[in-house]
Design an enzyme around this catalytic site. Structure first.
Site, mmCIF file in Angstrom:
data_model
loop_
_atom_site.group_PDB
_atom_site.id
_atom_site.type_symbol
_atom_site.label_atom_id
_atom_site.label_comp_id
_atom_site.label_asym_id
_atom_site.label_seq_id
_atom_site.Cartn_x
_atom_site.Cartn_y
_atom_site.Cartn_z
ATOM 1 N N SER A 9 -1.209 0.553 0.822
ATOM 2 C CA SER A 9 0.024 1.278 0.504
ATOM 3 C C SER A 9 0.122 2.439 1.480
ATOM 4 O O SER A 9 -0.838 3.198 1.655
ATOM 5 C CB SER A 9 -0.037 1.818 -0.925
ATOM 6 O OG SER A 9 0.931 2.849 -1.064
ATOM 7 N N HIS A 33 1.994 -2.722 1.645
ATOM 8 C CA HIS A 33 2.551 -2.547 0.302
ATOM 9 C C HIS A 33 3.392 -1.270 0.345
ATOM 10 O O HIS A 33 2.861 -0.182 0.619
ATOM 11 C CB HIS A 33 1.379 -2.440 -0.684
ATOM 12 C CG HIS A 33 1.774 -2.206 -2.106
ATOM 13 N ND1 HIS A 33 1.828 -3.216 -3.049
ATOM 14 C CD2 HIS A 33 2.107 -1.070 -2.766
ATOM 15 C CE1 HIS A 33 2.184 -2.717 -4.214
ATOM 16 N NE2 HIS A 33 2.362 -1.408 -4.080
ATOM 17 N N ASP A 35 5.884 1.363 -1.401
ATOM 18 C CA ASP A 35 6.209 1.875 -2.739
ATOM 19 C C ASP A 35 7.526 2.646 -2.732
ATOM 20 O O ASP A 35 7.597 3.767 -2.234
ATOM 21 C CB ASP A 35 5.086 2.801 -3.209
ATOM 22 C CG ASP A 35 3.829 2.031 -3.546
ATOM 23 O OD1 ASP A 35 3.907 1.121 -4.389
ATOM 24 O OD2 ASP A 35 2.771 2.330 -2.953
ATOM 25 N N MET A 37 10.349 4.595 -4.766
ATOM 26 C CA MET A 37 10.518 5.337 -6.038
ATOM 27 C C MET A 37 11.852 6.078 -6.027
ATOM 28 O O MET A 37 12.253 6.609 -4.992
ATOM 29 C CB MET A 37 9.389 6.365 -6.191
ATOM 30 C CG MET A 37 8.007 5.735 -6.138
ATOM 31 S SD MET A 37 6.718 6.962 -6.449
ATOM 32 C CE MET A 37 5.263 5.981 -6.056
ATOM 33 N N HIS A 66 7.399 -2.732 -3.423
ATOM 34 C CA HIS A 66 7.181 -2.503 -4.859
ATOM 35 C C HIS A 66 8.250 -1.518 -5.327
ATOM 36 O O HIS A 66 8.168 -0.327 -5.028
ATOM 37 C CB HIS A 66 5.752 -1.944 -5.043
ATOM 38 C CG HIS A 66 5.425 -1.560 -6.460
ATOM 39 N ND1 HIS A 66 4.305 -0.815 -6.778
ATOM 40 C CD2 HIS A 66 6.055 -1.813 -7.638
ATOM 41 C CE1 HIS A 66 4.266 -0.632 -8.087
ATOM 42 N NE2 HIS A 66 5.315 -1.212 -8.625
ATOM 43 N N MET A 68 9.902 0.776 -7.758
ATOM 44 C CA MET A 68 9.767 1.558 -8.991
ATOM 45 C C MET A 68 11.092 2.282 -9.169
ATOM 46 O O MET A 68 11.201 3.505 -8.987
ATOM 47 C CB MET A 68 8.571 2.515 -8.866
ATOM 48 C CG MET A 68 7.240 1.780 -8.976
ATOM 49 S SD MET A 68 5.865 2.672 -8.251
ATOM 50 C CE MET A 68 6.060 2.168 -6.532
ATOM 51 N N MET A 137 -0.694 -2.853 -12.635
ATOM 52 C CA MET A 137 -0.844 -1.450 -12.244
ATOM 53 C C MET A 137 -1.999 -0.795 -12.981
ATOM 54 O O MET A 137 -2.092 -0.846 -14.205
ATOM 55 C CB MET A 137 0.448 -0.700 -12.516
ATOM 56 C CG MET A 137 1.562 -1.264 -11.649
ATOM 57 S SD MET A 137 2.600 0.006 -10.981
ATOM 58 C CE MET A 137 1.458 1.043 -10.114
ATOM 59 N N GLY A 142 4.112 6.315 -9.850
ATOM 60 C CA GLY A 142 4.757 7.584 -9.495
ATOM 61 C C GLY A 142 4.097 8.317 -8.351
ATOM 62 O O GLY A 142 4.779 8.987 -7.586
ATOM 63 N N PHE A 143 2.797 8.190 -8.223
ATOM 64 C CA PHE A 143 2.100 8.991 -7.198
ATOM 65 C C PHE A 143 0.914 8.217 -6.639
ATOM 66 O O PHE A 143 0.256 7.470 -7.372
ATOM 67 C CB PHE A 143 1.598 10.306 -7.802
ATOM 68 C CG PHE A 143 2.723 11.158 -8.332
ATOM 69 C CD1 PHE A 143 3.416 12.025 -7.494
ATOM 70 C CD2 PHE A 143 3.126 11.039 -9.654
ATOM 71 C CE1 PHE A 143 4.493 12.771 -7.979
ATOM 72 C CE2 PHE A 143 4.203 11.776 -10.149
ATOM 73 C CZ PHE A 143 4.872 12.647 -9.308
ATOM 74 N N GLY A 144 0.645 8.443 -5.353
ATOM 75 C CA GLY A 144 -0.595 7.946 -4.768
ATOM 76 C C GLY A 144 -1.739 8.878 -5.163
ATOM 77 O O GLY A 144 -1.515 9.995 -5.657
ATOM 78 N N GLY A 145 -2.948 8.421 -4.961
ATOM 79 C CA GLY A 145 -4.112 9.284 -5.143
ATOM 80 C C GLY A 145 -4.515 9.555 -6.575
ATOM 81 O O GLY A 145 -5.302 10.469 -6.831
ATOM 82 N N ASP A 175 -3.011 -2.707 -8.343
ATOM 83 C CA ASP A 175 -2.422 -1.580 -7.612
ATOM 84 C C ASP A 175 -2.692 -0.267 -8.341
ATOM 85 O O ASP A 175 -2.214 -0.065 -9.453
ATOM 86 C CB ASP A 175 -0.905 -1.819 -7.531
ATOM 87 C CG ASP A 175 -0.171 -0.766 -6.719
ATOM 88 O OD1 ASP A 175 -0.827 -0.008 -5.983
ATOM 89 O OD2 ASP A 175 1.074 -0.722 -6.830
ATOM 90 N N GLY A 177 -5.391 3.391 -7.428
ATOM 91 C CA GLY A 177 -6.709 4.014 -7.544
ATOM 92 C C GLY A 177 -7.868 3.151 -7.075
ATOM 93 O O GLY A 177 -9.009 3.381 -7.496
ATOM 94 N N GLY A 197 -4.162 2.658 -1.329
ATOM 95 C CA GLY A 197 -3.389 3.667 -0.610
ATOM 96 C C GLY A 197 -4.307 4.740 -0.085
ATOM 97 O O GLY A 197 -4.756 4.721 1.070
HETATM 98 C C1 DX5 Z 1 1.717 4.094 -7.508
HETATM 99 C C2 DX5 Z 1 1.938 3.060 -6.410
HETATM 100 C C3 DX5 Z 1 0.643 2.578 -5.805
HETATM 101 C C4 DX5 Z 1 -0.215 3.666 -5.246
HETATM 102 C C5 DX5 Z 1 -1.358 3.199 -4.398
HETATM 103 O O1 DX5 Z 1 2.900 4.453 -8.080
HETATM 104 O O2 DX5 Z 1 2.619 1.942 -6.876
HETATM 105 O O3 DX5 Z 1 0.912 1.551 -4.857
HETATM 106 O O4 DX5 Z 1 0.491 4.597 -4.545
HETATM 107 O O5 DX5 Z 1 -2.024 4.322 -3.923
HETATM 108 P P1 DX5 Z 1 -3.508 4.734 -4.403
HETATM 109 O O6 DX5 Z 1 -4.393 3.607 -3.929
HETATM 110 O O7 DX5 Z 1 -3.747 6.021 -3.725
HETATM 111 O O8 DX5 Z 1 -3.483 4.824 -5.894
HETATM 112 ZN ZN ZN Z 2 2.597 0.089 -5.579
#
Ligand code: DX5
Ligand code: ZN
Length: 228
Positions: A9, A33, A35, A37, A66, A68, A137, A142-145, A175, A177, A197
């Site tokens: 991602s 991938h 994302d 949003m 993806h 969202m 999921m 909503g957020f990476g990391g 998908d 973490g 990601g």
């Molecule tokens: C979350 C996203 C994921 C995510 C992946 O809303 O759909 O794809 O960002 O990033 P990590 O691997 O950092 O969770």
């Molecule tokens: Zn995603």
């Protein structure tokens, strides 16, 4: 068993050097991938079709968008035109998941259903033979990391059992973490595509992180092959 695939991602990549960030990891991965949003379905905004087109120009790998967002029906064709190969949506946003599935197919893309951590597998079951990928999921979108939600693992196992017992062809993609220390867990639960990601775009050495994850997937694939 499908081949085990890695899908970075780009959410935590450096968007000022996006083409370089994509090209740096491309030799070690199978998909990108992306994302999307909308600030409604999730409390965050990312990017739209123009960024998908930029990634499309930067590499030849397949792109999985993806969504969202609250209105996938409205936007699916635009992402397809921008170069998406697969488009996944969250079915609980609409009263007509079937129409979204058809719109994505008509636009020439593979289709996925995403499963939010708080949502069950009922709609996956209902549309199993219409979809190319079930996106499980392991964070709240909503957020990476964010941290991996271990409590979703039994649901990943259930999704894999469902696909296999029905003889469906859908991939099971996980998908959220996922990093080198928990990739075994999701593969053993039944994932055949792994998103990472911040496990790759960690602000340090993205190609090295991608190589490490790729190497671990190869090891897991050979041990799963030996076990079957
Ligand atoms: C979350 C996203 C994921 C995510 C992946 O809303 O759909 O794809 O960002 O990033 P990590 O691997 O950092 O969770
Ligand atoms: Zn995603």
């Amino acid at each position: 068993m499908h081949r085990l695939q890695l899908a970075p991602s780009i959410l935590t990549a450096d968007f000022g050097r996006l083409a370089d960030e994509v090209q740096a990891v491309a030799p070690h991965v199978d998909w990108f991938h992306l994302d999307v949003m909308d600030g409604h379905y999730v409390p965050n905004l990312t990017f739209g079709a123009s960024t998908v087109a930029a990634v499309r120009s930067a590499c030849d790998l397949p792109l999985h968008v993806h969504l969202m967002i609250d209105n996938p029906l409205e936007f699916a064709a635009g992402f397809a035109a921008a170069g998406a190969n697969r488009i996944t949506f969250h079915p609980e946003v609409t009263s007509e998941p079937k129409s979204v599935i058809e719109a994505i197919k008509e636009a020439g893309c593979g289709v996925g259903i995403a499963v939010h951590p708080d949502v069950g597998l009922e709609l996956v079951e209902k549309y199993l033979f219409e979809v190319d990928v079930v996106l499980m999921m392991t964070v709240r979108p909503g957020f990476g990391g964010q941290s991996f939600m271990g409590e979703v693992v039994p649901k990943i196992e259930a999704a894999r059992r469902l696909v296999d017992s029905e003889g469906a062809r859908a991939d099971v993609e996980v998908d959220g973490g996922i990093k080198i220390d928990n990739i075994d867990l999701v593969v053993n639960a039944g994932a055949n595509i792994v998103v990472s990601g911040s496990g790759i775009y960690d602000g340090k050495d993205a190609p090295a992180a991608a190589r490490r994850l790729r190497a671990r997937l190869e090891e897991l694939a050979s041990s799963l092959g030996e076990a079957s």
